[in-house]
Design an enzyme around this catalytic site. Structure first.
Site, PDB file in Angstrom:
ATOM      1  N   HIS A 263      33.505  43.141  30.980  1.00  0.00           N
ATOM      2  CA  HIS A 263      33.684  42.777  29.672  1.00  0.00           C
ATOM      3  C   HIS A 263      32.298  43.905  29.272  1.00  0.00           C
ATOM      4  O   HIS A 263      32.674  44.880  30.023  1.00  0.00           O
ATOM      5  CB  HIS A 263      32.934  41.813  28.938  1.00  0.00           C
ATOM      6  CG  HIS A 263      32.161  41.104  27.850  1.00  0.00           C
ATOM      7  ND1 HIS A 263      32.952  42.173  26.806  1.00  0.00           N
ATOM      8  CD2 HIS A 263      32.091  40.011  26.564  1.00  0.00           C
ATOM      9  CE1 HIS A 263      32.905  41.905  25.313  1.00  0.00           C
ATOM     10  NE2 HIS A 263      32.322  40.812  25.183  1.00  0.00           N
ATOM     11  N   HIS A 302      42.988  46.783  28.973  1.00  0.00           N
ATOM     12  CA  HIS A 302      42.648  45.762  27.914  1.00  0.00           C
ATOM     13  C   HIS A 302      43.386  44.926  27.377  1.00  0.00           C
ATOM     14  O   HIS A 302      44.748  44.877  27.205  1.00  0.00           O
ATOM     15  CB  HIS A 302      42.020  47.372  26.801  1.00  0.00           C
ATOM     16  CG  HIS A 302      41.160  46.730  25.765  1.00  0.00           C
ATOM     17  ND1 HIS A 302      41.288  46.190  24.706  1.00  0.00           N
ATOM     18  CD2 HIS A 302      39.910  46.373  25.648  1.00  0.00           C
ATOM     19  CE1 HIS A 302      40.185  45.114  24.097  1.00  0.00           C
ATOM     20  NE2 HIS A 302      38.906  45.842  24.743  1.00  0.00           N
ATOM     21  N   ASP A 358      34.724  51.921  27.930  1.00  0.00           N
ATOM     22  CA  ASP A 358      33.682  51.940  28.841  1.00  0.00           C
ATOM     23  C   ASP A 358      34.435  53.301  29.850  1.00  0.00           C
ATOM     24  O   ASP A 358      33.439  53.402  31.190  1.00  0.00           O
ATOM     25  CB  ASP A 358      33.951  50.774  29.820  1.00  0.00           C
ATOM     26  CG  ASP A 358      33.012  49.570  28.951  1.00  0.00           C
ATOM     27  OD1 ASP A 358      32.218  50.154  28.187  1.00  0.00           O
ATOM     28  OD2 ASP A 358      33.763  48.797  28.751  1.00  0.00           O
TER      29      ASP A 358
HETATM   30  N1  CMC Z   1      43.250  48.557  37.705  1.00  0.00           N
HETATM   31  C1  CMC Z   1      43.995  47.626  38.104  1.00  0.00           C
HETATM   32  N2  CMC Z   1      45.246  46.775  37.661  1.00  0.00           N
HETATM   33  C2  CMC Z   1      44.363  45.839  36.673  1.00  0.00           C
HETATM   34  C3  CMC Z   1      43.299  46.461  35.638  1.00  0.00           C
HETATM   35  C4  CMC Z   1      43.116  47.325  36.374  1.00  0.00           C
HETATM   36  N3  CMC Z   1      42.196  47.483  35.043  1.00  0.00           N
HETATM   37  N4  CMC Z   1      43.562  45.832  34.731  1.00  0.00           N
HETATM   38  C5  CMC Z   1      44.737  45.415  34.629  1.00  0.00           C
HETATM   39  N5  CMC Z   1      44.881  45.649  35.877  1.00  0.00           N
HETATM   40  C6  CMC Z   1      46.414  44.132  36.453  1.00  0.00           C
HETATM   41  C7  CMC Z   1      46.594  43.255  36.940  1.00  0.00           C
HETATM   42  O1  CMC Z   1      46.029  43.033  38.366  1.00  0.00           O
HETATM   43  C8  CMC Z   1      47.721  42.384  36.340  1.00  0.00           C
HETATM   44  O2  CMC Z   1      48.466  42.452  37.315  1.00  0.00           O
HETATM   45  P1  CMC Z   1      50.106  41.512  37.656  1.00  0.00           P
HETATM   46  O3  CMC Z   1      50.086  41.731  36.450  1.00  0.00           O
HETATM   47  O4  CMC Z   1      50.927  42.741  38.768  1.00  0.00           O
HETATM   48  O5  CMC Z   1      49.099  40.736  38.369  1.00  0.00           O
HETATM   49  C9  CMC Z   1      47.690  43.396  34.981  1.00  0.00           C
HETATM   50  O6  CMC Z   1      47.385  44.417  35.116  1.00  0.00           O
HETATM   51  C10 CMC Z   1      48.059  42.787  34.217  1.00  0.00           C
HETATM   52  O7  CMC Z   1      46.416  42.059  34.153  1.00  0.00           O
HETATM   53  P2  CMC Z   1      44.916  40.657  33.471  1.00  0.00           P
HETATM   54  O8  CMC Z   1      44.249  40.262  34.219  1.00  0.00           O
HETATM   55  O9  CMC Z   1      46.292  39.751  32.868  1.00  0.00           O
HETATM   56  O10 CMC Z   1      44.504  41.638  32.151  1.00  0.00           O
HETATM   57  P3  CMC Z   1      44.123  41.096  31.594  1.00  0.00           P
HETATM   58  O11 CMC Z   1      44.263  40.860  29.974  1.00  0.00           O
HETATM   59  O12 CMC Z   1      43.264  39.409  31.095  1.00  0.00           O
HETATM   60  O13 CMC Z   1      41.947  40.953  31.154  1.00  0.00           O
HETATM   61  C11 CMC Z   1      40.329  43.402  31.762  1.00  0.00           C
HETATM   62  C12 CMC Z   1      41.995  42.955  30.293  1.00  0.00           C
HETATM   63  C13 CMC Z   1      39.905  44.529  30.357  1.00  0.00           C
HETATM   64  C14 CMC Z   1      39.525  42.157  31.989  1.00  0.00           C
HETATM   65  C15 CMC Z   1      41.320  43.803  32.487  1.00  0.00           C
HETATM   66  O14 CMC Z   1      42.462  45.285  32.365  1.00  0.00           O
HETATM   67  C16 CMC Z   1      40.822  44.694  33.292  1.00  0.00           C
HETATM   68  O15 CMC Z   1      39.665  43.659  34.580  1.00  0.00           O
HETATM   69  N6  CMC Z   1      39.855  45.755  33.691  1.00  0.00           N
HETATM   70  C17 CMC Z   1      39.062  46.159  33.921  1.00  0.00           C
HETATM   71  C18 CMC Z   1      37.504  45.980  33.194  1.00  0.00           C
HETATM   72  C19 CMC Z   1      36.352  46.516  32.744  1.00  0.00           C
HETATM   73  O16 CMC Z   1      37.116  48.322  32.005  1.00  0.00           O
HETATM   74  N7  CMC Z   1      36.790  46.519  31.611  1.00  0.00           N
HETATM   75  C20 CMC Z   1      36.251  46.557  29.918  1.00  0.00           C
HETATM   76  C21 CMC Z   1      37.157  46.507  28.261  1.00  0.00           C
HETATM   77  S1  CMC Z   1      37.286  47.404  27.813  1.00  0.00           S
HETATM   78  C22 CMC Z   1      35.932  46.304  27.100  1.00  0.00           C
HETATM   79  C23 CMC Z   1      34.817  45.694  26.279  1.00  0.00           C
HETATM   80  O17 CMC Z   1      35.828  45.259  25.230  1.00  0.00           O
HETATM   81  O18 CMC Z   1      34.180  44.636  26.747  1.00  0.00           O
END
Ligand code: CMC
Length: 426
Positions: A263, A302, A358
């Protein structure tokens, strides 16, 4: 065509038609047909946990609006303090209303000496400033017992003012403590953001003069971070608030959620990642590692934005202005290369992963001289106004206590075994 859905319980043949209102279907209607059967949605990916009139977000279209006003217009024409008013009150202030608001916030920036001397100075010298912030926010509730009168309009307003006003003081205090510098008291002659910069950086000069370009850039970042509807931290605020906890304790819960690297902690993680990559030669191998499942590309992806994050676009433009003053952040080239490679790579495009808020904010903060540990704190300062807007809304709407159900998948009933007869399980 009816704006409704019909569901049939194939076990009984019974059906129910539920209207679609405001893009949602009422779960209480569904459960009339399915008593005792719960909707399984851990992480609330498809659940609207609240109706809200604060922030409109359309992830597919890349739209973000506070109270109907596009984020692009607010970032260009408004100030954080005005946006905070908008979020809390629902309308932009008139000049008279703004003067009162500014005065009230400015005159509540001081913190009780015990908070500074006994709490903040009590932390270890290398305590993470987010840990200090979370703890002191919770501690503040003990200084304002009237905060428990959450249905008293006057008391509520007072706590809202105090919380928004004291965030920069707590944030800067946490930093000064960690570097062993004396605490700087608020300067009520400065605007909200310049005052924060003064409390951060003032040394021996009688008055700290913030660079206007940097102060404005930080104010824009504050506007962009002020609210983001039902994210993890805001949900924590609403869940704690639904139990009628006081706003300081609720804000501590929200700040705790924000602290996590998935987050608000992601901006910190981005800089650590860029530093680890270290040189342009390492960009491609790093991307390959990410694709192989060895860690994530921080600052990408995201839950709701699947085309682009409108905040990221504004931040990238702001970064250019900041670097003209501070000089380019040496990590910028690595970030740009990472972005270029990721945006043309099928792994990222097929998963609709784009830079989020971010990805570039950390580069700006670092160029301005903020230590990495302060990045999430910088996110928390303005997010306080969003948290409080949601807290007020849920109380005004008299929402019930948040109490989800679960699907139990543990052991079935079994008899207690005396300790001397137990065998270690594998
Ligand atoms: N790098 C590589 N792969 C990723 C990433 C990433 N940053 N984010 C998602 N994926 C992949 C993930 O491995 C999955 O792949 P597969 O379908 O093969 O298993 C797919 O994309 C979907 O990911 P998810 O985990 O289901 O996506 P989510 O909606 O649960 O997670 C997130 C969203 C923001 C937590 C995630 O994209 C992430 O961890 N990003 C990196 C951390 C980050 O930048 N966070 C800041 C968010 S914006 C600030 C805020 O609002 O707080």
């Amino acid at each position: 065509m009816a704006d409704s859905v019909t569901i049939i319980d194939n076990r009984t043949g019974e059906s129910i038609e539920i209207p679609i209102v405001n893009g949602g279907v009422d779960a209480t209607e569904w459960s009339k047909l399915l008593p005792g059967i719960w909707f399984y949605d851990p992480s609330f990916s498809t659940t609207a946990a609240a109706a809200s009139a604060i922030t409109e977000l359309d992830g597919e279209a890349g739209i973000l609006r506070y109270r109907g006003y596009p984020i692009e217009q607010l970032a260009e024409q408004s100030t954080y303090l005005e946006v905070a008013y908008l979020l809390i009150h629902g309308e932009l202030p008139t000049p008279e209303q703004y003067e009162v608001w500014k005065h009230d916030i400015t005159y509540h920036t001081f913190i009780h000496e015990n908070v500074r001397k006994r709490f903040m100075e009590g932390f270890h010298h290398d305590a993470h400033p987010m840990g200090i912030l979370v703890s002191t926010l919770a501690a503040l509730s003990t200084f304002y017992p009237d905060a428990k009168d959450i249905f008293d309009e006057q008391s509520r307003y007072k706590q809202v003012i105090r919380l928004i006003a004291k965030m920069p003081t707590l944030a800067a205090g946490a930093h000064r403590h960690s570097v062993g510098m004396p605490f700087v008291y608020p300067d009520n002659s400065l605007d909200f953001t310049s005052n924060f910069l003064s409390m951060m950086w003032k040394v021996a000069e009688p008055r700290y003069e913030a660079d206007p370009v940097l102060a404005r850039a930080l104010d824009i970042l504050f506007i962009l971070h002020a609210d983001h509807e039902q994210n993890c931290g805001t949900t924590a605020m609403r869940v704690a608030g639904s139990a009628h906890a006081d706003p300081y304790s609720c804000a501590a819960a929200a700040a705790t959620a924000l602290y996590g690297p998935r987050h608000g902690g992601a901006n910190e993680a981005v800089i650590r990642m860029l530093t680890r990559i270290g040189s342009m030669d390492n960009v491609l191998p790093f991307i390959e590692d990410v694709k192989a499942g060895k860690g994530r590309l921080q600052g990408f992806g995201h839950r709701v934005y699947k085309n682009y994050d409108p905040r990221a676009k504004i931040i990238k433009e702001t970064a250019d202005k900041v670097f003209e003053v501070t000089g380019k952040n040496p990590l910028l080239d690595i970030a740009l290369k990472l972005e270029e490679v990721a945006l043309s790579d099928e792994y990222f495009t097929s998963r609709r992963l784009y830079p989020n808020v971010d990805f570039y904010s950390g580069l700006i903060y670092q160029a301005m001289g903020f230590p990495i540990e302060m990045f999430t704190v910088l996110f928390a300062i303005p997010r306080m106004s969003g948290w409080l807007a949601h807290w007020i809304e849920l109380l005004d709407r008299n929402e019930r206590i948040a109490r989800p159900r679960q699907l139990y998948d543990g052991e079935p009933v079994r008899d207690y075994v005396p300790m001397d007869q137990r065998k270690a399980s594998a």
